[in-house]
Motif scaffolding. Structure first.
Motif, short mmCIF file in Angstrom:
data_model
loop_
_atom_site.label_atom_id
_atom_site.label_comp_id
_atom_site.label_asym_id
_atom_site.label_seq_id
_atom_site.Cartn_x
_atom_site.Cartn_y
_atom_site.Cartn_z
N MET A 24 37.30 44.57 40.95
CA MET A 24 37.80 43.25 40.55
C MET A 24 38.38 43.29 39.13
O MET A 24 39.37 42.64 38.84
CB MET A 24 36.67 42.22 40.65
N ASP A 25 37.77 44.08 38.27
CA ASP A 25 38.26 44.19 36.90
C ASP A 25 39.64 44.84 36.85
O ASP A 25 40.49 44.46 36.04
CB ASP A 25 37.26 45.01 36.07
N ARG A 26 39.88 45.80 37.73
CA ARG A 26 41.20 46.47 37.75
C ARG A 26 42.33 45.48 38.01
O ARG A 26 43.45 45.67 37.56
CB ARG A 26 41.22 47.58 38.81
N PHE A 27 42.03 44.42 38.77
CA PHE A 27 43.04 43.41 39.08
C PHE A 27 43.05 42.25 38.08
O PHE A 27 43.84 41.32 38.21
CB PHE A 27 42.80 42.86 40.48
N GLY A 28 42.15 42.29 37.09
CA GLY A 28 42.11 41.22 36.12
C GLY A 28 41.45 39.95 36.61
O GLY A 28 41.73 38.86 36.11
N TRP A 29 40.53 40.07 37.57
CA TRP A 29 39.90 38.89 38.18
C TRP A 29 38.57 38.51 37.55
O TRP A 29 37.97 37.49 37.92
CB TRP A 29 39.69 39.11 39.67
N VAL A 30 38.07 39.32 36.59
CA VAL A 30 36.78 39.01 35.96
C VAL A 30 36.91 39.17 34.44
O VAL A 30 36.24 40.01 33.84
CB VAL A 30 35.64 39.90 36.52
N PRO A 31 37.78 38.38 33.80
CA PRO A 31 37.96 38.52 32.35
C PRO A 31 36.70 38.12 31.57
O PRO A 31 35.92 37.28 32.02
CB PRO A 31 39.11 37.54 32.06
N ALA A 32 36.54 38.74 30.39
CA ALA A 32 35.41 38.43 29.52
C ALA A 32 34.09 38.56 30.32
O ALA A 32 33.83 39.60 30.90
CB ALA A 32 35.57 37.05 28.90
N THR A 33 33.29 37.51 30.34
CA THR A 33 32.03 37.56 31.11
C THR A 33 32.13 36.75 32.40
O THR A 33 31.12 36.40 33.02
CB THR A 33 30.86 37.03 30.27
N ALA A 34 33.36 36.45 32.83
CA ALA A 34 33.58 35.59 33.99
C ALA A 34 33.20 36.29 35.29
O ALA A 34 33.17 37.51 35.39
CB ALA A 34 35.04 35.15 34.04
N GLY A 35 32.94 35.47 36.31
CA GLY A 35 32.70 35.96 37.66
C GLY A 35 31.25 36.33 37.90
O GLY A 35 30.46 36.48 36.96
N ASN A 36 30.92 36.48 39.16
CA ASN A 36 29.62 37.01 39.56
C ASN A 36 29.70 37.59 40.96
O ASN A 36 30.60 37.23 41.74
CB ASN A 36 28.50 35.96 39.43
N ILE A 37 28.79 38.48 41.25
CA ILE A 37 28.83 39.28 42.48
C ILE A 37 27.41 39.39 43.02
O ILE A 37 26.47 39.61 42.25
CB ILE A 37 29.37 40.70 42.19
N SER A 38 27.26 39.25 44.32
CA SER A 38 25.91 39.39 44.90
C SER A 38 25.98 40.09 46.25
O SER A 38 27.02 40.12 46.91
CB SER A 38 25.24 38.03 45.05
N ARG A 39 24.79 40.63 46.64
CA ARG A 39 24.67 41.23 47.96
C ARG A 39 23.26 40.96 48.48
O ARG A 39 22.29 41.02 47.74
CB ARG A 39 24.93 42.74 47.91
#
Length: 221
Positions: A24-39
Motif C-alpha cells: 500500500m505504501d508503494r502506491f502512496g495509499w498510507v501517507p504519514a501514519t494514515a491507514g490500518n490493516i487487519s487479519r
C-alpha cells in the motif's frame, strides 16, 4: 515418522500485514501514519496494526492482537481508533456469512480488512453525494458478484466522524451490500476480502477505478 512443523497463525498474520503495508505504501495509499490493516486469526482474535506507526515501515511489534470487540489482548497495547470499524466487519461476517449470500450467490467470509488514504478517494469523496458510481469498467469484475463490465457498482460515501462508535452505527445498515467497500468522506476507503490477497486485489481495483474517475472529471468540459 518425520516431524511436521505446523505454521504459526500469529506469525503468518503479522507477515501478511507487514507485506500489505509495504504494498500500500508503494502506491502512496498510507501517507504519514494514515491507514490500518487487519487479519482474522483462526481463534477469533484479530491481528491489527498498532496506532501511530507508518504502515509502509512496519515491524513485527507494529502489529497487536485485539478481541472481536476491539479490546487489546495485551495490556498496554493501543489499537487504532478505527479498530471498531474492522471489528464490525468481522462480526457481520460471523453473523451472516453462513446463511447470507454475497452477490452472485456465494457466502462472503471476511478474513482481512484494509483501510487506505489515497488522493483519488479523498478528493472524490469531498464532492456532493452519498455514493461514487463506477460504471462500464472492466476492472469492476474484481468485486464479489460482478461478472461483466456492463454494470454499475455503487460505493457508499459516509460522512467522517471522530466518534467511531457513532460512525459504525451509520455504516451498519449497509453491511452486506457493498461489494466494492466504502469511503469515509475526506478520509479514505475500507475494503475487505476472504483472504489478504483478495482484499488487496479489491483495494487495488477500487483505487484504480477511483483514479480513473478523478481523471475523467478533469477531462469533462
Amino acid at each position: 515418522m518425520d516431524h511436521v512443523t505446523m505454521p504459526d497463525p500469529w506469525a503468518g498474520a503479522v507477515q501478511d500485514i507487514i507485506a500489505a503495508g509495504r504494498r500500500m505504501d508503494r502506491f502512496g495509499w498510507v501517507p504519514a501514519t494514515a491507514g490500518n490493516i487487519s487479519r482474522r486469526l483462526p481463534d477469533g482474535r484479530i491481528a491489527i496494526t498498532r496506532s501511530g506507526g507508518h504502515k509502509g515501515h512496519l515491524a513485527e511489534d507494529g502489529v497487536i492482537a485485539v478481541t472481536l470487540d476491539g479490546q487489546a489482548v495485551q495490556a498496554g497495547d493501543r489499537p487504532s481508533a478505527e479498530t471498531l470499524l474492522h471489528c464490525q466487519l468481522y462480526a457481520h461476517s460471523d453473523a451472516h456469512a453462513p446463511e447470507g449470500r454475497a452477490p452472485g450467490g456465494r457466502a462472503e467470509e471476511i478474513g482481512a480488512v484494509l483501510h487506505g488514504h489515497s488522493v483519488a478517494a479523498t478528493v472524490l469523496s469531498m464532492l456532493p453525494g452519498e455514493a461514487i458510481l463506477l460504471t462500464g469498467y472492466e476492472v469492476l469484475k474484481v468485486f464479489a458478484g460482478q461478472d461483466t463490465h456492463d454494470t454499475t457498482v455503487r460505493v457508499p460515501v459516509f460522512d467522517n466522524d471522530q466518534d467511531i462508535a457513532r460512525l459504525s452505527r451509520v455504516v451498519a445498515p449497509h453491511l452486506g451490500a457493498m461489494p466494492a467497500g466504502y469511503v469515509i468522506r475526506g478520509h479514505g476507503v475500507y475494503v475487505w476480502g476472504r483472504t489478504m490477497d483478495v482484499a488487496l486485489a479489491r483495494l487495488e481495483g477500487l483505487e484504480f477505478l477511483l483514479a480513473c474517475e478523478l481523471e475523467r472529471r478533469k477531462l469533462a468540459p
